[in-house]
Design an enzyme around this catalytic site. Structure first.
Site, mmCIF file in Angstrom:
data_model
loop_
_atom_site.group_PDB
_atom_site.id
_atom_site.type_symbol
_atom_site.label_atom_id
_atom_site.label_comp_id
_atom_site.label_asym_id
_atom_site.label_seq_id
_atom_site.Cartn_x
_atom_site.Cartn_y
_atom_site.Cartn_z
ATOM 1 N N SER A 75 -16.587 -30.815 25.723
ATOM 2 C CA SER A 75 -15.708 -30.707 26.894
ATOM 3 C C SER A 75 -16.402 -30.029 28.066
ATOM 4 O O SER A 75 -17.370 -29.276 27.892
ATOM 5 C CB SER A 75 -14.447 -29.924 26.534
ATOM 6 O OG SER A 75 -13.769 -30.570 25.477
HETATM 7 C C1 LIG Z 1 -13.288 -33.296 22.998
HETATM 8 S S1 LIG Z 1 -13.861 -33.330 21.352
HETATM 9 C C2 LIG Z 1 -14.021 -31.636 20.927
HETATM 10 C C3 LIG Z 1 -14.890 -30.841 21.850
HETATM 11 C C4 LIG Z 1 -15.230 -29.488 21.342
HETATM 12 N N1 LIG Z 1 -14.097 -28.646 21.128
HETATM 13 C C5 LIG Z 1 -16.225 -28.783 22.265
HETATM 14 O O1 LIG Z 1 -16.941 -27.914 21.780
HETATM 15 O O2 LIG Z 1 -16.274 -29.085 23.459
HETATM 16 C C6 LIG Z 1 -12.391 -33.777 20.462
HETATM 17 C C7 LIG Z 1 -12.601 -33.879 18.969
HETATM 18 O O3 LIG Z 1 -11.333 -33.950 18.351
HETATM 19 C C8 LIG Z 1 -11.526 -34.609 17.133
HETATM 20 N N2 LIG Z 1 -10.233 -35.030 16.563
HETATM 21 C C9 LIG Z 1 -9.436 -36.035 16.955
HETATM 22 N N3 LIG Z 1 -8.373 -36.136 16.161
HETATM 23 C C10 LIG Z 1 -8.482 -35.154 15.226
HETATM 24 C C11 LIG Z 1 -7.685 -34.759 14.113
HETATM 25 N N4 LIG Z 1 -6.555 -35.388 13.774
HETATM 26 N N5 LIG Z 1 -8.100 -33.706 13.385
HETATM 27 C C12 LIG Z 1 -9.263 -33.055 13.692
HETATM 28 N N6 LIG Z 1 -10.057 -33.414 14.710
HETATM 29 C C13 LIG Z 1 -9.674 -34.447 15.486
HETATM 30 C C14 LIG Z 1 -12.438 -35.763 17.505
HETATM 31 O O4 LIG Z 1 -13.130 -36.281 16.379
HETATM 32 C C15 LIG Z 1 -13.363 -35.113 18.523
HETATM 33 O O5 LIG Z 1 -14.588 -34.743 17.976
#
Ligand SMILES: C[S@@+](CC[C@H](N)C(=O)[O-])C[C@H]1O[C@@H](n2cnc3c(N)ncnc32)[C@H](O)[C@@H]1O
Length: 402
Positions: A75
């Site tokens: 992000s």
């Molecule tokens: C924007 S990214 C995370 C960015 C991270 N927090 C950072 O360090 O910037 C969003 C993540 O949410 C995960 N995600 C989506 N649905 C999810 C779920 N049901 N459970 C866990 N993770 C999930 C995706 O695989 C993705 O890697």
């Protein structure tokens, strides 16, 4: 230009990112500033040029699906800082991050310090592996990195003082509320009526949640058992209505005919600014509002004016629709006046209703954070249907304008 091995050059880039985030108001506290100063962001964005890694509004993409939709990204620092400030994380806290990129988990580890604990969970094994490797390489061995569908939370590591969700969630699963400490806080990008807002929620006295702060944002979608897709209704080439309300009925063919009728425009005499705040007001003050999107080609062809390029609340009736406009007007504090474009047989009525809402917002709610957002989990009885009451799978969101 700094290279990855140029320790001083990288530190200077980081310091300049922190300065910019302070200037933008995203960083407000010394604790968050120290975390952003300490964590080498470029170690979590391998392959990206350093300038890109340290740009405050850049979210490097980590994974896409077969259709090119982004599934995972690191992000943007601006959004991360804003959400971390809203979370008010203190040393010693237990924190759960939903969605792992590594970088935000490292920031969380800095914020909670040695006495605290960070768990980060991601549904995607590739992302988990990547986050685990990068966190280890950067020296954050103590962050607990797990693979799971976070719809169920992380019961083994609960309770959490803070839950920070970093994917766009359509609802708030019961597990998150159950696993939140008594005085805990959830910061979640919640999808509401075709738009997403990060909302910092505290518990209320009735078993639900109440907002402390919120802001517009964009996130990759929440996957797994809690995933949800809004209805996209195509009106014409490149013109789409995004509907998030099963009760809102549309007639795509009648709206297409309306689109090709000449449009009327009406002006409110009220200032136009803070489009994100106005958007929430419009979407939650008439049951017949939906988000209207148009691509550049549709705009170039003159089908619609510019506002729908980024999405704009549209008031829909059976055969007509109206959407927000803005024009330069030096008499307004912001330099712009709000107004409306309307198409179709009922264009005049819709435009009048829309203009009334624009004036109401300008008169009473023209400021940041004017709304109060409540989440009432089932089985509590939700309030009677009204435009600010949004039904979800596990509960109800209620947006009020005190
Ligand atoms: C924007 S990214 C995370 C960015 C991270 N927090 C950072 O360090 O910037 C969003 C993540 O949410 C995960 N995600 C989506 N649905 C999810 C779920 N049901 N459970 C866990 N993770 C999930 C995706 O695989 C993705 O890697």
């Amino acid at each position: 230009m700094a290279t990855d091995n140029d320790v001083e050059g990288v530190a200077a880039l980081r310091a300049s990112m922190v300065r910019e985030l302070r200037d933008q108001g995203a960083i407000q506290s010394e604790l968050v500033a120290a975390a952003f100063t300490a964590v080498p962001r470029h170690l979590f964005t391998p392959g990206e040029p350093l300038k890109v890694a340290y740009a405050t509004d850049n979210a490097p993409i980590v994974k896409r699906d077969d259709n090119g939709l982004t599934l995972s990204s690191v992000s943007a620092p601006h959004l991360q800082a804003t959400m971390l400030e809203a979370a008010e994380i203190k040393p010693g806290m237990r924190v759960c991050e939903v969605g792992s990129g590594g970088y935000n988990a490292a920031l969380l580890a800095e914020l909670v310090g040695d006495g605290g604990h960070v768990t980060t969970v991601d549904i995607d094994p590739d992302i988990v592996e990547r986050a685990r490797t990068l966190l280890n390489e950067a020296g954050y061995h103590h962050v607990n990195v797990l693979q799971a569908d976070a719809e169920e939370g992380v019961p083994n590591a609960a309770p959490f003082d803070r839950i920070i969700v970093t994917a766009g969630s359509w609802d708030i699963p019961p597990a998150w509320i159950d696993q939140l400490a008594h005085d805990g806080r959830i910061v979640v990008p919640l999808r509401l009526k075709g738009t997403t807002r990060w909302i910092a929620f505290d518990r209320d006295s009735e078993g639900g949640l109440v907002s402390r702060s919120y802001g517009l944002c964009v996130f990759v979608p929440f996957q797994g058992s809690g995933s949800h897709t809004e209805r996209n209704v195509t009106i014409d080439n490149g013109v789409v209505l995004r509907l998030d309300d099963e009760n809102l009925k549309e007639d795509a063919e009648a709206l297409r005919r309306a689109l090709h009728l000449p449009r009327i425009e009406r002006w409110s005499g009220a200032a136009f600014d803070m489009p994100d705040e106005l958007m929430l007001f419009l979407l939650t003050n008439d049951p017949n509002m939906a988000m209207l999107h148009a691509d550049q080609e549709a705009i170039d062809h003159g089908l619609l004016a510019r506002p729908p390029l980024k999405g704009v609340p549209a008031l829909i009736s059976g055969d007509s629709f109206a959407y927000r406009a803005a024009r330069p007007n030096d008499d307004m504090g912001s330099g712009y006046e709000s107004g409306v474009y309307a198409h179709g047989p009922s264009a005049e009525d819709l435009a009048a209703r829309y203009v009334e809402l624009l004036r109401q917002w300008a008169d009473k709610y023209h400021r940041r954070g004017a709304a109060s957002i409540q989440y009432i989990p089932k089985p509590a009885t939700p309030p009677a249907p009204s435009s600010g009451v949004i039904t979800k799978r596990h509960g109800t969101v209620v947006v009020t304008w005190p």
